[in-house]
Enzyme design. Structure first.
Site, PDB file in Angstrom:
ATOM      1  N   HIS A  31      41.752  43.187  30.321  1.00 58.63           N
ATOM      2  CA  HIS A  31      43.032  43.104  30.259  1.00 58.63           C
ATOM      3  C   HIS A  31      43.290  41.389  30.318  1.00 58.63           C
ATOM      4  O   HIS A  31      43.490  40.903  31.272  1.00 58.63           O
ATOM      5  CB  HIS A  31      43.684  43.521  31.399  1.00 58.63           C
ATOM      6  CG  HIS A  31      45.129  43.391  31.598  1.00 58.63           C
ATOM      7  ND1 HIS A  31      46.026  43.521  30.418  1.00 58.63           N
ATOM      8  CD2 HIS A  31      45.819  42.547  32.614  1.00 58.63           C
ATOM      9  CE1 HIS A  31      47.210  43.132  30.878  1.00 58.63           C
ATOM     10  NE2 HIS A  31      47.176  42.677  32.109  1.00 58.63           N
ATOM     11  N   ASP A  35      48.513  47.032  27.418  1.00 61.33           N
ATOM     12  CA  ASP A  35      48.214  46.297  26.114  1.00 61.33           C
ATOM     13  C   ASP A  35      48.367  47.385  24.997  1.00 61.33           C
ATOM     14  O   ASP A  35      48.850  47.128  23.885  1.00 61.33           O
ATOM     15  CB  ASP A  35      46.856  46.024  26.104  1.00 61.33           C
ATOM     16  CG  ASP A  35      46.677  44.790  27.381  1.00 61.33           C
ATOM     17  OD1 ASP A  35      47.476  43.888  27.673  1.00 61.33           O
ATOM     18  OD2 ASP A  35      45.892  45.290  28.251  1.00 61.33           O
TER      19      ASP A  35
HETATM   20  P1  NAD Z   1      54.530  41.093  43.678  1.00 59.81           P
HETATM   21  O1  NAD Z   1      54.223  39.731  44.326  1.00 59.81           O
HETATM   22  O2  NAD Z   1      55.892  41.197  43.163  1.00 59.81           O
HETATM   23  O3  NAD Z   1      54.090  42.196  44.439  1.00 59.81           O
HETATM   24  C1  NAD Z   1      52.883  42.202  45.100  1.00 59.81           C
HETATM   25  C2  NAD Z   1      52.916  42.962  46.451  1.00 59.81           C
HETATM   26  O4  NAD Z   1      51.513  43.242  46.937  1.00 59.81           O
HETATM   27  C3  NAD Z   1      53.648  42.323  47.492  1.00 59.81           C
HETATM   28  O5  NAD Z   1      54.757  42.889  48.087  1.00 59.81           O
HETATM   29  C4  NAD Z   1      52.629  41.830  48.643  1.00 59.81           C
HETATM   30  O6  NAD Z   1      52.956  41.742  49.840  1.00 59.81           O
HETATM   31  C5  NAD Z   1      51.747  42.981  48.360  1.00 59.81           C
HETATM   32  N1  NAD Z   1      50.329  42.564  48.785  1.00 59.81           N
HETATM   33  C6  NAD Z   1      49.532  41.417  48.749  1.00 59.81           C
HETATM   34  N2  NAD Z   1      48.261  41.751  48.947  1.00 59.81           N
HETATM   35  C7  NAD Z   1      48.191  42.870  49.566  1.00 59.81           C
HETATM   36  C8  NAD Z   1      47.112  43.569  50.247  1.00 59.81           C
HETATM   37  N3  NAD Z   1      46.011  43.228  50.514  1.00 59.81           N
HETATM   38  N4  NAD Z   1      47.520  44.945  50.444  1.00 59.81           N
HETATM   39  C9  NAD Z   1      48.473  45.360  50.157  1.00 59.81           C
HETATM   40  N5  NAD Z   1      49.565  44.822  49.565  1.00 59.81           N
HETATM   41  C10 NAD Z   1      49.606  43.443  49.279  1.00 59.81           C
HETATM   42  O7  NAD Z   1      53.382  41.226  42.218  1.00 59.81           O
HETATM   43  P2  NAD Z   1      53.832  42.206  41.287  1.00 59.81           P
HETATM   44  O8  NAD Z   1      54.615  41.710  40.256  1.00 59.81           O
HETATM   45  O9  NAD Z   1      54.143  43.560  41.731  1.00 59.81           O
HETATM   46  O10 NAD Z   1      52.224  42.303  40.579  1.00 59.81           O
HETATM   47  C11 NAD Z   1      51.080  42.959  41.399  1.00 59.81           C
HETATM   48  C12 NAD Z   1      49.698  42.726  40.731  1.00 59.81           C
HETATM   49  O11 NAD Z   1      49.672  43.445  39.245  1.00 59.81           O
HETATM   50  C13 NAD Z   1      49.411  41.094  40.279  1.00 59.81           C
HETATM   51  O12 NAD Z   1      48.213  40.870  40.424  1.00 59.81           O
HETATM   52  C14 NAD Z   1      49.799  41.117  38.564  1.00 59.81           C
HETATM   53  O13 NAD Z   1      49.183  40.108  38.023  1.00 59.81           O
HETATM   54  C15 NAD Z   1      49.244  42.480  38.215  1.00 59.81           C
HETATM   55  N6  NAD Z   1      49.907  42.974  37.030  1.00 59.81           N
HETATM   56  C16 NAD Z   1      48.886  43.525  36.067  1.00 59.81           C
HETATM   57  C17 NAD Z   1      49.116  44.287  35.132  1.00 59.81           C
HETATM   58  C18 NAD Z   1      48.284  45.012  34.182  1.00 59.81           C
HETATM   59  O14 NAD Z   1      48.547  45.270  32.899  1.00 59.81           O
HETATM   60  N7  NAD Z   1      46.925  45.241  34.443  1.00 59.81           N
HETATM   61  C19 NAD Z   1      50.591  44.042  34.621  1.00 59.81           C
HETATM   62  C20 NAD Z   1      51.369  43.415  35.378  1.00 59.81           C
HETATM   63  C21 NAD Z   1      51.022  42.942  36.545  1.00 59.81           C
HETATM   64  C1  LMR Z   2      50.766  41.406  31.882  1.00 60.26           C
HETATM   65  O1  LMR Z   2      50.180  41.585  31.001  1.00 60.26           O
HETATM   66  O2  LMR Z   2      51.990  41.203  31.766  1.00 60.26           O
HETATM   67  C2  LMR Z   2      50.386  41.298  33.433  1.00 60.26           C
HETATM   68  O3  LMR Z   2      49.016  41.281  33.440  1.00 60.26           O
HETATM   69  C3  LMR Z   2      50.940  40.093  34.075  1.00 60.26           C
HETATM   70  C4  LMR Z   2      50.158  38.803  33.480  1.00 60.26           C
HETATM   71  O4  LMR Z   2      49.712  37.962  34.396  1.00 60.26           O
HETATM   72  O5  LMR Z   2      50.179  38.312  32.205  1.00 60.26           O
END
Ligand code: NAD
Ligand code: LMR
Length: 326
Positions: free
Chosen positions: A187, A159
């Protein structure tokens, strides 16, 4: 050359994991004199893909990558770790808010909080990326009580980076010329990017840009950027999220520059009248792995009303997961 740092990444075969591991191995987080051993955690169903990622890491011949360990058991993946990136969890789809993920994702952070407390090194620092990241970090912190509260972080650096990019575009400055743009709260769409205290090339942002834009379009664009990316890409942000996670831990490791601050979701100690114990994004300065809330920032009525709204949302999320808070 320093001794290798043990770095855990969960969800390592996922979209963010895939973008993050190569940045970590290249030395973008801890510097070019700091070797690392990557300890990657996946679900059993993700292990095959993870083996492929490990082959690619090997094939990159990174000089700083002194080991790659793969596990589907957090008690193995977190053994002796100094740094942990908790990414593995479900991302939202375009019809969801991040808070809608809490039922699916919250329980993951109970087991992982416990496993970190049982296995991590004494100096561990933990960054929760998986959404809703503030409340997931709260769950992990409650589950891993043996680890001091100030070690648990949630990621709002994305952010902050988004807010800096928007302000840079508006003013013609470079993103690196925007400083002290703190993110307050959750967030989520309620977070407050604090333009009142932000600077553009050293001048107050409010003296360079009209307030109506800051309170209107700027705020809305930053707050809804995650959704805009999901609508455009079909999946949530990944490379920018990985980059922000690297930025967050690099800032914690190397420290903030004199006179500057950054934003981190950390356990509130009651500063600025915020409820103690919530994982709340605040402006912080950092040094050698530790953080301090920046004191004395001016918050006008507009800022206070935004911070009140994001506080209420975090309190409501905490109520939703009360059964997961040991
Ligand atoms: P993705 O689905 O591409 O990958 C997630 C991975 O986590 C998968 O490979 C899955 O098998 C694995 N997984 C699921 N549960 C698990 C567990 N208990 N232990 C270990 N591995 C596990 O998703 P992504 O795009 O990499 O996003 C991951 C997370 O990050 C989501 O919750 C998303 O919303 C979050 N995210 C947060 C922010 C932020 O700014 N805070 C930004 C983007 C995404
Ligand atoms: C983001 O801010 O891009 C992540 O938290 C993914 C989402 O769900 O918005």
């Amino acid at each position: 050359m320093n001794a290798p740092l043990r770095v855990a990444v969960t969800g390592a075969a996922g979209n963010i994991g895939y973008a993050m591991l190569f940045r970590l191995a290249a030395g973008d987080c801890y510097g070019k004199n700091q070797p690392i051993i990557l300890q990657c955690l996946e679900l059993p169903s993700g292990m095959k893909a993870l083996e492929g990622v490990a082959m690619e890491l090997e094939d990159s011949a990174f000089p700083l990558l002194h080991g790659i360990e793969l596990a589907d058991d957090p008690n193995v993946a977190f053994k002796g770790v100094n740094q942990a990136f908790l990414v593995g969890s479900r991302p939202r789809t375009k019809d969801m808010n991040r808070a809608d993920l809490i039922t699916a994702n919250g329980p993951i952070f109970v087991g992982q909080g416990r496993a970190l407390a049982a296995n991590a090194a004494g100096d561990v620092r933990v960054l929760v990326v998986g959404n809703p990241c503030n409340t997931n970090a709260l769950i992990a912190m409650h589950s891993g009580k043996a680890i001091p509260r100030d070690r648990w972080h949630a990621m709002t650096r994305l952010d902050e980076n988004r807010a800096k990019a928007q302000l840079a575009k508006k003013t013609g400055a470079l993103p690196g010329e925007i400083t002290n743009l703190g993110i307050w709260g959750n967030h989520s769409d309620t977070m407050f990017p604090d333009f009142n205290n932000a600077k553009v090339r050293g001048a107050a942002a409010t003296s360079v840009v009209e307030r109506a834009w800051l309170e209107g379009e700027f705020l809305k664009t930053v707050a809804t950027r995650g959704k805009a990316i999901i609508e455009a890409r079909g999946v949530s942000s990944a490379a920018s999220a990985a980059s922000a996670a690297v930025d967050h831990m690099a800032t914690l490791w190397h420290g903030t520059a004199p006179g500057e601050f950054s934003s981190m979701g950390v356990c509130s100690n009651g500063a600025y009248g915020l409820p103690a114990g919530l994982i709340f994004s605040v402006p912080v300065t950092t040094a050698a792995g530790n953080w301090e809330v920046v004191e004395g920032l001016a918050l006008d009525d507009f800022a206070r009303s935004k911070i009140a709204a994001t506080t209420a949302e975090l309190e409501s999320e905490r109520n939703t997961v009360s059964d997961l808070l040991a």
